[in-house]
Design a protein around this motif. Structure first.
Motif, PDB file in Angstrom:
ATOM      1  N   LYS A  75       0.808  -1.227   0.000  1.00 13.96           N
ATOM      2  CA  LYS A  75       0.000   0.000   0.000  1.00 13.96           C
ATOM      3  C   LYS A  75       0.839   1.273   0.000  1.00 13.96           C
ATOM      4  CE  LYS A  75      -4.107   0.125   1.783  1.00 13.96           C
ATOM      5  NZ  LYS A  75      -4.962   0.660   0.680  1.00 13.96           N
ATOM      6  N   ASN A  76       1.897   1.301   0.777  1.00 11.68           N
ATOM      7  CA  ASN A  76       2.720   2.510   0.822  1.00 11.68           C
ATOM      8  C   ASN A  76       3.387   2.784  -0.514  1.00 11.68           C
ATOM      9  OD1 ASN A  76       2.149   3.197   3.481  1.00 11.68           O
ATOM     10  ND2 ASN A  76       3.795   1.907   4.295  1.00 11.68           N
ATOM     11  N   GLU A  93       2.754   6.104  -2.779  1.00  9.81           N
ATOM     12  CA  GLU A  93       3.870   6.931  -3.232  1.00  9.81           C
ATOM     13  C   GLU A  93       3.784   7.191  -4.733  1.00  9.81           C
ATOM     14  OE1 GLU A  93       7.495   9.132  -2.916  1.00  9.81           O
ATOM     15  OE2 GLU A  93       5.820   8.634  -1.587  1.00  9.81           O
ATOM     16  N   VAL A  94       3.381   6.178  -5.499  1.00  7.38           N
ATOM     17  CA  VAL A  94       3.197   6.360  -6.948  1.00  7.38           C
ATOM     18  C   VAL A  94       2.126   7.414  -7.210  1.00  7.38           C
ATOM     19  CG1 VAL A  94       2.402   5.257  -9.077  1.00  7.38           C
ATOM     20  CG2 VAL A  94       3.978   4.041  -7.549  1.00  7.38           C
ATOM     21  N   ILE A  95       1.015   7.333  -6.498  1.00 11.31           N
ATOM     22  CA  ILE A  95      -0.067   8.308  -6.663  1.00 11.31           C
ATOM     23  C   ILE A  95       0.381   9.704  -6.220  1.00 11.31           C
ATOM     24  CG2 ILE A  95      -2.386   8.930  -5.882  1.00 11.31           C
ATOM     25  CD1 ILE A  95      -2.218   6.571  -7.883  1.00 11.31           C
ATOM     26  N   ARG A  96       1.160   9.764  -5.155  1.00  4.47           N
ATOM     27  CA  ARG A  96       1.658  11.069  -4.673  1.00  4.47           C
ATOM     28  C   ARG A  96       2.551  11.727  -5.715  1.00  4.47           C
ATOM     29  NH1 ARG A  96       5.910  13.588  -2.506  1.00  4.47           N
ATOM     30  NH2 ARG A  96       7.238  11.753  -2.746  1.00  4.47           N
ATOM     31  N   ILE A 135      -1.376  13.612  -4.737  1.00  2.00           N
ATOM     32  CA  ILE A 135      -2.307  13.279  -3.653  1.00  2.00           C
ATOM     33  C   ILE A 135      -1.502  12.712  -2.486  1.00  2.00           C
ATOM     34  CG2 ILE A 135      -4.308  11.905  -2.977  1.00  2.00           C
ATOM     35  CD1 ILE A 135      -5.085  11.849  -5.971  1.00  2.00           C
ATOM     36  N   GLU A 136      -1.396  13.471  -1.431  1.00  3.92           N
ATOM     37  CA  GLU A 136      -0.527  13.085  -0.315  1.00  3.92           C
ATOM     38  C   GLU A 136      -1.280  12.474   0.858  1.00  3.92           C
ATOM     39  OE1 GLU A 136       2.008  16.275   0.784  1.00  3.92           O
ATOM     40  OE2 GLU A 136       2.985  16.391  -1.186  1.00  3.92           O
ATOM     41  N   SER A 137      -2.548  12.756   0.996  1.00  9.45           N
ATOM     42  CA  SER A 137      -3.295  12.280   2.169  1.00  9.45           C
ATOM     43  C   SER A 137      -3.959  10.937   1.877  1.00  9.45           C
ATOM     44  CB  SER A 137      -4.350  13.305   2.559  1.00  9.45           C
ATOM     45  OG  SER A 137      -5.289  13.433   1.509  1.00  9.45           O
ATOM     46  N   ASP A 138      -4.497  10.322   2.935  1.00 11.79           N
ATOM     47  CA  ASP A 138      -5.343   9.146   2.758  1.00 11.79           C
ATOM     48  C   ASP A 138      -6.610   9.568   2.013  1.00 11.79           C
ATOM     49  OD1 ASP A 138      -3.572   7.537   4.184  1.00 11.79           O
ATOM     50  OD2 ASP A 138      -4.503   8.052   6.094  1.00 11.79           O
ATOM     51  N   PHE A 156      -4.319   3.428  -7.923  1.00 10.07           N
ATOM     52  CA  PHE A 156      -5.371   4.142  -7.206  1.00 10.07           C
ATOM     53  C   PHE A 156      -6.153   3.188  -6.302  1.00 10.07           C
ATOM     54  CE2 PHE A 156      -4.994   7.767 -10.175  1.00 10.07           C
ATOM     55  CZ  PHE A 156      -5.153   8.810  -9.277  1.00 10.07           C
ATOM     56  N   TYR A 157      -6.545   2.045  -6.841  1.00 15.54           N
ATOM     57  CA  TYR A 157      -7.305   1.079  -6.037  1.00 15.54           C
ATOM     58  C   TYR A 157      -6.505   0.646  -4.809  1.00 15.54           C
ATOM     59  CZ  TYR A 157     -10.876   0.266  -9.713  1.00 15.54           C
ATOM     60  OH  TYR A 157     -11.906   0.395 -10.611  1.00 15.54           O
ATOM     61  N   ASN A 158      -5.223   0.355  -4.999  1.00 15.44           N
ATOM     62  CA  ASN A 158      -4.387  -0.113  -3.898  1.00 15.44           C
ATOM     63  C   ASN A 158      -4.113   0.980  -2.874  1.00 15.44           C
ATOM     64  OD1 ASN A 158      -3.052  -3.007  -3.970  1.00 15.44           O
ATOM     65  ND2 ASN A 158      -3.350  -2.390  -6.101  1.00 15.44           N
TER      66      ASN A 158
END
Length: 372
Positions: free
Chosen positions: A178-179, A183-186, A191-194, A268-270
């Motif tokens: 998950k992390n 990180e990929v999405i960030r 997007i940094e938050s949950d 995104f899903y993960n």
């Protein structure tokens, strides 16, 4: 047997359920079926068909007059010469008859059940043409028992004429660390938050308006700060949604990404803490299963085909009850035991659906046409 397939929707409606169904099934059939020959029909300015050899993928041109051609049936009659013609787009845009058998895939009956959510031109065409098309068909594929019952009810079709072939979950949707996904999405989307995730289109029947209201009500009850991330091409209801966000003054908490690539979807899903899908009506509803495959808990609707597909692997809520959706969002996010249970059930449930099973069902359907 020579099977003609309408594949126009793959590129012209990229990202939709119709396009995914056509692409995922026929790229497999072209590799695996050694008994039949296939002709892919894709009307455009240069050519109307493409004879495909084994081990080939769907490579299609683009036509700026695609929808006009679809609705006016502007096909070259002489070139539609097959034993079976398979229209995968709810019967829209059949060629003039030059085939022995007709088979359709009817995914849903949204124009009949939620006509107010449809484009006027599309609605007019479907309501006028569908009864004739259904009567003409020798075999109808559909994607759930719920849609099968809708077809039988609205068109008085005999049960033996309809074959249910559920959709499949692609192998690219699987659990990641998950992390790493976050990180990929960030890095790519900032997007940094949950976050709570929605994906699946902007039609009014998708019920995003209620989702935003439920999220706003849930925010004060959550012990952690979450964003609501809404993926997808911003359709005709986007301005109304944007206005709602401004009225609630939650612009910093609601993120509209626009259309994202297929490659980004598993990340995104993960990365999501929760996937929400409060749709009013679905013929099948694939995104919740994709999220489940990525070990993300799901809240969805208790309407149409969704309970049939998800069963007890998701929290099911009334798509008209904003308070229920809001409270269940809080419950799933705050209750680690419930979250873990949903994740475990979701992984098992999603494994029930594969494109290979879909293909097997389609090939059996073709065999019945050949014998008939």
């Amino acid at each position: 047997m020579r099977v003609g397939v309408d594949v126009r929707v793959v590129e012209e409606h990229l990202g939709s359920g119709l396009a995914n169904y056509t692409y995922e099934t026929f790229r497999r059939i072209l590799k695996e079926d050694v008994q039949n020959n296939y002709v892919l029909y894709n009307p455009n300015k240069k050519e109307y068909k493409q004879v495909v050899k084994k081990n080939s993928l769907l490579r299609l041109g683009r036509d700026e007059n695609f929808w006009a051609n679809m609705y006016t049936n502007d096909w070259d009659r002489k070139k539609v010469d097959v034993d079976v013609f398979h229209n995968t787009v709810n019967g829209i845009g059949l060629p003039r008859q030059k085939y022995k058998k007709l088979c359709l895939t009817i995914h849903d009956l949204i124009p009949y059940i939620y006509p107010e959510t449809c484009d006027v031109k599309h609605l007019d065409y479907v309501l006028k043409k569908t009864p004739y098309i259904v009567e003409k068909a020798d075999l109808i594929f559909t994607v759930s028992e719920h849609s099968k019952q809708d077809i039988m009810r609205y068109f008085n079709v005999k049960e033996e004429k309809i074959v249910v072939t559920y959709l499949g979950v692609d192998d690219k949707y699987h659990k990641m660390e998950k992390n790493y996904a976050k990180e990929v999405i960030r890095l790519k989307y900032g997007i940094e938050s949950d976050f709570i995730l929605y994906a699946g289109g902007f039609s009014p029947r998708k019920n995003i308006y209620m989702l935003i209201e439920a999220f706003e009500k849930a925010r004060d009850k959550l012990t952690r700060d979450y964003k609501l991330v809404i993926l997808g091409k911003m359709g005709r209801s986007y301005e109304r949604l944007e206005q709602l966000v401004r009225e609630h003054q939650i612009e910093k908490n609601i993120l509209f990404t626009g259309l994202v690539s297929d490659e980004a979807m598993p990340y995104f899903y993960n990365a999501a803490s929760l996937f929400t899908y409060p749709s009013l009506y679905e013929g099948f509803g694939l995104p919740p299963l994709e999220a489940m495959s990525c070990s993300t808990p799901v809240i969805s609707s208790n309407s149409s085909s969704i309970p049939e597909i998800l069963r007890d692997a998701a929290v099911l809520i009334s798509p008209q009850d904003v308070e229920e959706l809001s409270s269940k969002m809080v419950e799933v996010l705050e209750d680690e035991g419930l979250k873990l249970s949903l994740v475990e059930k979701g992984i098992v449930r999603a494994k029930e659906y594969s494109w290979e099973k879909t293909v097997q069902g389609m090939l059996k359907g073709y065999q019945t046409l050949q014998k008939g």
